[in-house]
Design an enzyme around this catalytic site. Structure first.
Site, PDB file in Angstrom:
ATOM      1  N   GLN A 191       1.202  -1.338   0.130  1.00  0.00           N
ATOM      2  CA  GLN A 191       0.161   0.146   0.246  1.00  0.00           C
ATOM      3  C   GLN A 191       0.814   0.962   0.399  1.00  0.00           C
ATOM      4  OE1 GLN A 191      -1.999   0.989   3.903  1.00  0.00           O
ATOM      5  NE2 GLN A 191      -3.949   1.672   2.921  1.00  0.00           N
ATOM      6  N   GLU A 193      -9.295  -0.964   5.257  1.00  0.00           N
ATOM      7  CA  GLU A 193      -8.249  -1.161   5.943  1.00  0.00           C
ATOM      8  C   GLU A 193      -8.258  -1.134   7.653  1.00  0.00           C
ATOM      9  OE1 GLU A 193      -5.157   0.999   5.900  1.00  0.00           O
ATOM     10  OE2 GLU A 193      -3.382   0.679   6.685  1.00  0.00           O
TER      11      GLU A 193
HETATM   12  C1  FAD Z   1       3.541  -0.812  11.514  1.00  0.00           C
HETATM   13  C2  FAD Z   1       2.950   0.055  10.869  1.00  0.00           C
HETATM   14  C3  FAD Z   1       1.895  -0.107   9.440  1.00  0.00           C
HETATM   15  C4  FAD Z   1       1.959   0.853   8.565  1.00  0.00           C
HETATM   16  N1  FAD Z   1       1.905   0.628   6.934  1.00  0.00           N
HETATM   17  C5  FAD Z   1       1.516   1.453   6.299  1.00  0.00           C
HETATM   18  C6  FAD Z   1       1.315   0.629   4.836  1.00  0.00           C
HETATM   19  O1  FAD Z   1       1.674   0.047   4.487  1.00  0.00           O
HETATM   20  N2  FAD Z   1       1.024   1.726   3.513  1.00  0.00           N
HETATM   21  C7  FAD Z   1       1.193   3.013   4.070  1.00  0.00           C
HETATM   22  O2  FAD Z   1       0.896   4.521   3.345  1.00  0.00           O
HETATM   23  N3  FAD Z   1       1.328   3.654   5.551  1.00  0.00           N
HETATM   24  C8  FAD Z   1       1.729   2.947   6.562  1.00  0.00           C
HETATM   25  N4  FAD Z   1       1.542   2.927   7.661  1.00  0.00           N
HETATM   26  C9  FAD Z   1       1.836   4.378   8.174  1.00  0.00           C
HETATM   27  C10 FAD Z   1       0.535   4.855   8.733  1.00  0.00           C
HETATM   28  O3  FAD Z   1      -0.051   5.073   8.075  1.00  0.00           O
HETATM   29  C11 FAD Z   1       1.112   6.612   9.246  1.00  0.00           C
HETATM   30  O4  FAD Z   1       2.134   6.773  10.087  1.00  0.00           O
HETATM   31  C12 FAD Z   1       0.015   7.003  10.371  1.00  0.00           C
HETATM   32  O5  FAD Z   1      -1.008   7.211   8.820  1.00  0.00           O
HETATM   33  C13 FAD Z   1       0.543   8.348  10.822  1.00  0.00           C
HETATM   34  O6  FAD Z   1       0.789   8.708  10.321  1.00  0.00           O
HETATM   35  P1  FAD Z   1       2.093   9.765  10.505  1.00  0.00           P
HETATM   36  O7  FAD Z   1       3.625   9.064  10.647  1.00  0.00           O
HETATM   37  O8  FAD Z   1       2.518  10.774   9.551  1.00  0.00           O
HETATM   38  O9  FAD Z   1       2.472  10.933  11.554  1.00  0.00           O
HETATM   39  P2  FAD Z   1       1.778  11.979  11.928  1.00  0.00           P
HETATM   40  O10 FAD Z   1      -0.030  12.458  10.739  1.00  0.00           O
HETATM   41  O11 FAD Z   1       2.798  13.276  11.916  1.00  0.00           O
HETATM   42  O12 FAD Z   1       1.042  12.081  13.016  1.00  0.00           O
HETATM   43  C14 FAD Z   1       1.516  12.068  14.203  1.00  0.00           C
HETATM   44  C15 FAD Z   1       0.945  12.472  15.356  1.00  0.00           C
HETATM   45  O13 FAD Z   1      -0.280  13.540  15.549  1.00  0.00           O
HETATM   46  C16 FAD Z   1      -1.147  12.810  15.742  1.00  0.00           C
HETATM   47  N5  FAD Z   1      -2.427  13.914  14.567  1.00  0.00           N
HETATM   48  C17 FAD Z   1      -1.918  14.020  13.739  1.00  0.00           C
HETATM   49  N6  FAD Z   1      -3.115  15.300  12.718  1.00  0.00           N
HETATM   50  C18 FAD Z   1      -3.639  14.685  14.019  1.00  0.00           C
HETATM   51  C19 FAD Z   1      -5.345  15.531  13.794  1.00  0.00           C
HETATM   52  N7  FAD Z   1      -5.359  16.464  13.312  1.00  0.00           N
HETATM   53  N8  FAD Z   1      -5.683  15.791  15.498  1.00  0.00           N
HETATM   54  C20 FAD Z   1      -5.258  14.590  16.710  1.00  0.00           C
HETATM   55  N9  FAD Z   1      -4.152  14.946  16.488  1.00  0.00           N
HETATM   56  C21 FAD Z   1      -3.150  14.579  15.060  1.00  0.00           C
HETATM   57  C22 FAD Z   1      -1.205  11.353  15.947  1.00  0.00           C
HETATM   58  O14 FAD Z   1      -2.438  10.561  16.042  1.00  0.00           O
HETATM   59  C23 FAD Z   1       0.273  11.442  15.949  1.00  0.00           C
HETATM   60  O15 FAD Z   1       0.241  10.698  16.814  1.00  0.00           O
HETATM   61  C24 FAD Z   1       2.326   1.871   8.910  1.00  0.00           C
HETATM   62  C25 FAD Z   1       2.525   2.346  10.260  1.00  0.00           C
HETATM   63  C26 FAD Z   1       2.037   1.521  10.726  1.00  0.00           C
HETATM   64  C27 FAD Z   1       3.204   1.828  12.492  1.00  0.00           C
END
Ligand code: FAD
Length: 397
Positions: free
Chosen positions: A130, A248
């Site tokens: 993905q 998902e």
């Molecule tokens: C084990 C694992 C597998 C994954 N696999 C995939 C995959 O196969 N493909 C893929 O594309 N992605 C994948 N991901 C990525 C995952 O979708 C993202 O990590 C997730 O969407 C969060 O984005 P970020 O890490 O950029 O955190 P950020 O968006 O930077 O968030 C950081 C913090 O801020 C908080 N935050 C952000 N915006 C808001 C808001 N509007 N209101 C309140 N709080 C907020 C979040 O809750 C979090 O605590 C995976 C992640 C993990 C941990």
């Protein structure tokens, strides 16, 4: 009901014939079958098991038969799942294609795309990853920057994705790309499918806290993607992206739904009896006994809620945003389960490697660490709470 009874008898007889004894045991993680070109079938019995299930379409029981699925009704699928659980049959195939992409293709893809991709998902021939998140676009997914430029008969894709689970083992990727950089951010996104062996695709694994490296940063440098690999309309990919996320999230809530099982596939109370001892058939430690009981009651309530929602979905009265509620609760419940497992196992849960700890104990420690990711993957718990507030409860911004 009579028909369902006959169907149950047929399923039971078929499983007796086709599910070998070793496929009726709890599955160690190393024996999980993800399919695809690189599948090695660590347990050789899992190959015929997958092939037989796929032949009947039972890897995707409710998908239409013309795309290789089982064509089962919701009730027949329930019977199949019950019969498989009854003999502790292993799932023949774990697959992002089954959980996420397939349902989205069934809804949005062209007939030619369905015929090309769905049967190969059913048979486990192609493993998908993905390509959603980017270094600057996670929770704010629509902020993604990977570009796909229209070059006549193909798109030229440049950019990078991050946290792409199993990108190093996947054959194809479903990928969100920006096709109109001047449009408002949700309106310039398209949904593309392409082969990970295409020239210009490279991956770099990232190590997780649990010690495994199941995900990668994925780079695209001038990757040529044929135009026929665009799903739906150009610049309208956000609708598909959101629907796929609901699938998902439903899948991740299933992790919580199976929360009664400890890390090794054994019931939490059985693990508790082993480590804490038994008194008259009950867990000896009264405080932990209460915690295990509370956890099991929450599990049962959650499983009933999932079943109710599935019935509502069947009746067409369900709201897709409920997936956020279940994703939130399921992932938090799974994390609580592993905290509980650690309390039960005490210092036996603190091993990392070496002969002093059993494989099962080491596995539990790593699964506890892995469970932390449940409330991040597929959209964080905070983001789910936002969706619930806005789209389920209708609260103002
Ligand atoms: C084990 C694992 C597998 C994954 N696999 C995939 C995959 O196969 N493909 C893929 O594309 N992605 C994948 N991901 C990525 C995952 O979708 C993202 O990590 C997730 O969407 C969060 O984005 P970020 O890490 O950029 O955190 P950020 O968006 O930077 O968030 C950081 C913090 O801020 C908080 N935050 C952000 N915006 C808001 C808001 N509007 N209101 C309140 N709080 C907020 C979040 O809750 C979090 O605590 C995976 C992640 C993990 C941990």
């Amino acid at each position: 009901m009579a028909d369902l009874g006959a169907f149950r008898a047929e399923v039971r007889a078929w499983l007796t014939e086709n599910c070998s004894a070793s496929m009726r045991t709890p599955m160690p993680e190393a024996e999980t079958v993800w399919g695809g070109r690189n599948e090695t079938f660590v347990n050789p019995d899992s190959k015929p098991w997958l092939e037989r299930m796929a032949e009947r379409g039972w890897t995707c029981p409710t998908w239409p038969t013309e795309y290789g699925g089982g064509g089962l009704s919701y009730d027949e699928d329930k019977v199949l799942q019950q019969e498989m659980r009854r003999i502790q049959a292993r799932p023949p195939l774990q697959s992002f294609g089954i959980w996420m992409l397939g349902p989205a293709l069934l809804e949005f893809a062209s007939e030619a795309q369905k015929r090309e991709h769905l049967p190969r998902i059913v048979r486990g021939e192609i493993r998908w990853c993905q390509g959603y998140s980017e270094p600057g676009a996670g929770s704010d997914l629509a902020g993604l920057k990977t570009r796909a430029e229209d070059r006549g008969d193909h798109y030229l894709v440049n950019g990078s994705k991050i946290w792409t689970s199993y990108a190093d083992q996947a054959d194809w990727i479903f990928c969100l790309v920006r096709t109109d950089p001047d449009a408002p951010k949700h309106e310039g996104i398209s949904f593309l499918l392409f082969d990970m062996t295409s020239a210009g695709v490279s991956v770099s694994p990232i190590r997780l806290i649990s010690g495994a490296s199941p995900f990668c940063q994925t780079f695209f440098d001038d990757v040529k993607v044929p135009k026929q690999n665009l799903v739906g309309e150009v610049n309208k990919g956000w609708t598909i992206a959101k629907r796929l996320l609901q699938h998902e999230r439903q899948m991740i809530s299933g992790i919580g739904g199976a929360s009664a099982l400890g890390g090794s596939g054994r019931a939490v109370e059985d693990v508790a009896k082993e480590y804490l001892g038994e008194q008259a058939g009950r867990i000896a430690d009264p405080a932990l006994r209460r915690n295990v009981a509370a956890h099991r009651i929450n599990d049962l309530a959650f499983q009933l809620s999932l079943a109710r929602a599935a019935d509502e979905a069947k009746a067409g009265t369900s709201d897709g945003n409920l997936a956020s509620m279940f994703k939130y609760y399921g992932s938090e419940q799974n994390k609580r389960k592993f905290e509980l497992m650690l309390e039960i196992m005490g210092s036996r849960s603190l091993g990392w490697e070496g002969g002093a700890f059993s494989e099962r104990e080491l596995g539990t420690t790593r699964q506890w660490l892995r469970s932390k990711g449940n409330s991040i993957e597929g959209g964080t718990s905070e983001v789910q709470l936002n969706v619930i507030a806005k789209r389920v409860l209708g609260l103002p911004d």
